[in-house]
Design an enzyme around this catalytic site. Sequence first.
Site, PDB file in Angstrom:
ATOM      1  N   ARG A  31      49.455 -22.736 -10.157  1.00 13.04           N
ATOM      2  CA  ARG A  31      48.526 -23.093  -9.078  1.00 13.04           C
ATOM      3  C   ARG A  31      47.155 -23.304  -9.698  1.00 13.04           C
ATOM      4  O   ARG A  31      46.611 -22.413 -10.320  1.00 13.04           O
ATOM      5  CB  ARG A  31      48.473 -22.001  -8.021  1.00 13.04           C
ATOM      6  CG  ARG A  31      49.786 -21.815  -7.272  1.00 13.04           C
ATOM      7  CD  ARG A  31      49.624 -20.746  -6.196  1.00 13.04           C
ATOM      8  NE  ARG A  31      50.861 -20.463  -5.505  1.00 13.04           N
ATOM      9  CZ  ARG A  31      51.215 -20.964  -4.325  1.00 13.04           C
ATOM     10  NH1 ARG A  31      50.405 -21.803  -3.702  1.00 13.04           N
ATOM     11  NH2 ARG A  31      52.354 -20.630  -3.769  1.00 13.04           N
ATOM     12  N   GLU A  65      41.444   3.112  -7.393  1.00 13.56           N
ATOM     13  CA  GLU A  65      40.459   2.461  -6.536  1.00 13.56           C
ATOM     14  C   GLU A  65      40.413   0.996  -6.961  1.00 13.56           C
ATOM     15  O   GLU A  65      39.992   0.696  -8.064  1.00 13.56           O
ATOM     16  CB  GLU A  65      39.111   3.147  -6.736  1.00 13.56           C
ATOM     17  CG  GLU A  65      38.037   2.698  -5.789  1.00 13.56           C
ATOM     18  CD  GLU A  65      36.778   3.530  -5.967  1.00 13.56           C
ATOM     19  OE1 GLU A  65      36.461   4.316  -5.065  1.00 13.56           O
ATOM     20  OE2 GLU A  65      36.128   3.387  -7.022  1.00 13.56           O
ATOM     21  N   ASP A  91      48.334 -30.816  -6.890  1.00 12.52           N
ATOM     22  CA  ASP A  91      47.751 -30.366  -8.153  1.00 12.52           C
ATOM     23  C   ASP A  91      48.058 -31.328  -9.301  1.00 12.52           C
ATOM     24  O   ASP A  91      47.289 -31.412 -10.255  1.00 12.52           O
ATOM     25  CB  ASP A  91      48.230 -28.952  -8.500  1.00 12.52           C
ATOM     26  CG  ASP A  91      47.529 -27.883  -7.663  1.00 12.52           C
ATOM     27  OD1 ASP A  91      46.616 -28.219  -6.892  1.00 12.52           O
ATOM     28  OD2 ASP A  91      47.911 -26.707  -7.789  1.00 12.52           O
ATOM     29  N   TYR A 146      43.261 -12.106  -3.817  1.00 10.87           N
ATOM     30  CA  TYR A 146      41.893 -12.300  -4.283  1.00 10.87           C
ATOM     31  C   TYR A 146      40.883 -12.259  -3.151  1.00 10.87           C
ATOM     32  O   TYR A 146      41.160 -12.618  -2.029  1.00 10.87           O
ATOM     33  CB  TYR A 146      41.745 -13.574  -5.102  1.00 10.87           C
ATOM     34  CG  TYR A 146      42.124 -14.863  -4.417  1.00 10.87           C
ATOM     35  CD1 TYR A 146      41.151 -15.743  -3.935  1.00 10.87           C
ATOM     36  CD2 TYR A 146      43.458 -15.228  -4.265  1.00 10.87           C
ATOM     37  CE1 TYR A 146      41.491 -16.943  -3.340  1.00 10.87           C
ATOM     38  CE2 TYR A 146      43.811 -16.427  -3.670  1.00 10.87           C
ATOM     39  CZ  TYR A 146      42.831 -17.278  -3.208  1.00 10.87           C
ATOM     40  OH  TYR A 146      43.175 -18.455  -2.604  1.00 10.87           O
ATOM     41  N   LYS A 166      35.247 -15.169  -7.130  1.00  8.54           N
ATOM     42  CA  LYS A 166      36.520 -14.550  -6.759  1.00  8.54           C
ATOM     43  C   LYS A 166      36.749 -13.302  -7.596  1.00  8.54           C
ATOM     44  O   LYS A 166      36.403 -13.257  -8.776  1.00  8.54           O
ATOM     45  CB  LYS A 166      37.686 -15.508  -7.009  1.00  8.54           C
ATOM     46  CG  LYS A 166      37.645 -16.765  -6.170  1.00  8.54           C
ATOM     47  CD  LYS A 166      38.779 -17.702  -6.551  1.00  8.54           C
ATOM     48  CE  LYS A 166      38.720 -18.980  -5.734  1.00  8.54           C
ATOM     49  NZ  LYS A 166      39.765 -19.926  -6.157  1.00  8.54           N
ATOM     50  N   HIS A 190      41.543 -24.932  -9.423  1.00  9.39           N
ATOM     51  CA  HIS A 190      40.828 -25.207  -8.179  1.00  9.39           C
ATOM     52  C   HIS A 190      39.420 -24.623  -8.204  1.00  9.39           C
ATOM     53  O   HIS A 190      39.160 -23.633  -8.871  1.00  9.39           O
ATOM     54  CB  HIS A 190      41.569 -24.587  -6.989  1.00  9.39           C
ATOM     55  CG  HIS A 190      42.987 -25.027  -6.881  1.00  9.39           C
ATOM     56  ND1 HIS A 190      43.999 -24.170  -6.513  1.00  9.39           N
ATOM     57  CD2 HIS A 190      43.571 -26.228  -7.083  1.00  9.39           C
ATOM     58  CE1 HIS A 190      45.146 -24.831  -6.488  1.00  9.39           C
ATOM     59  NE2 HIS A 190      44.915 -26.079  -6.838  1.00  9.39           N
TER      60      HIS A 190
END
Length: 181
Positions: free
Chosen positions: A59, A28, A170, A132, A72, A62
């Site tokens: 990445r 799950e 970035d 996410y 998140k 942010h």
Amino acid sequence: MIIKHTKIKDCIIIEPKTFIDKRGYFFESYNKQLFDLNIGYSVDFVQDNESYSSKNVLRGLHFQKGEHAQAKLVRVVKGEVLDVAVDLRASSETYGAYVSVILSEENKRQLFVPRGFAHGFLVLSDTAIFSYKCDNYYNKNSEGGIIYNDPALNIDWEISEKELIISEKDLELPKFNTIVL
């Protein structure tokens, strides 16, 4: 679901109970009732995102500011990443501290990154699919970020800087001590 608290309050690692047999596996990945109970408050996710990246792609870091801040719940569907969350909550005892965790298709871990954090990840496998949930909608005007190699944060990305693949955007992010939320 197994909850592991990190050194930063409210930033939590979640490990699912995985059931494996000769057919494969089942777990799950999200249960709102259990999630809210373990987090200690209700989180209403409204948007799911997914990215595909190659090895050594970094990445981040942010975040979304103001009324568009986002919590998140992040995980890796395929591959392996080093996931990093930096505490940007000025009133927090851990302001400026970071948590890093390996997320992979094998360990099926997830990291809950509350509002008030910068987030980023580095792909460790040949490729990775990163997924996410967000509790607020993306808003371009509320984008923010911190340069990945800011000496004030001293994040150990675990590979040489010359190996990193980073977007131009970035690479132009400001330093930690200049951000305003």
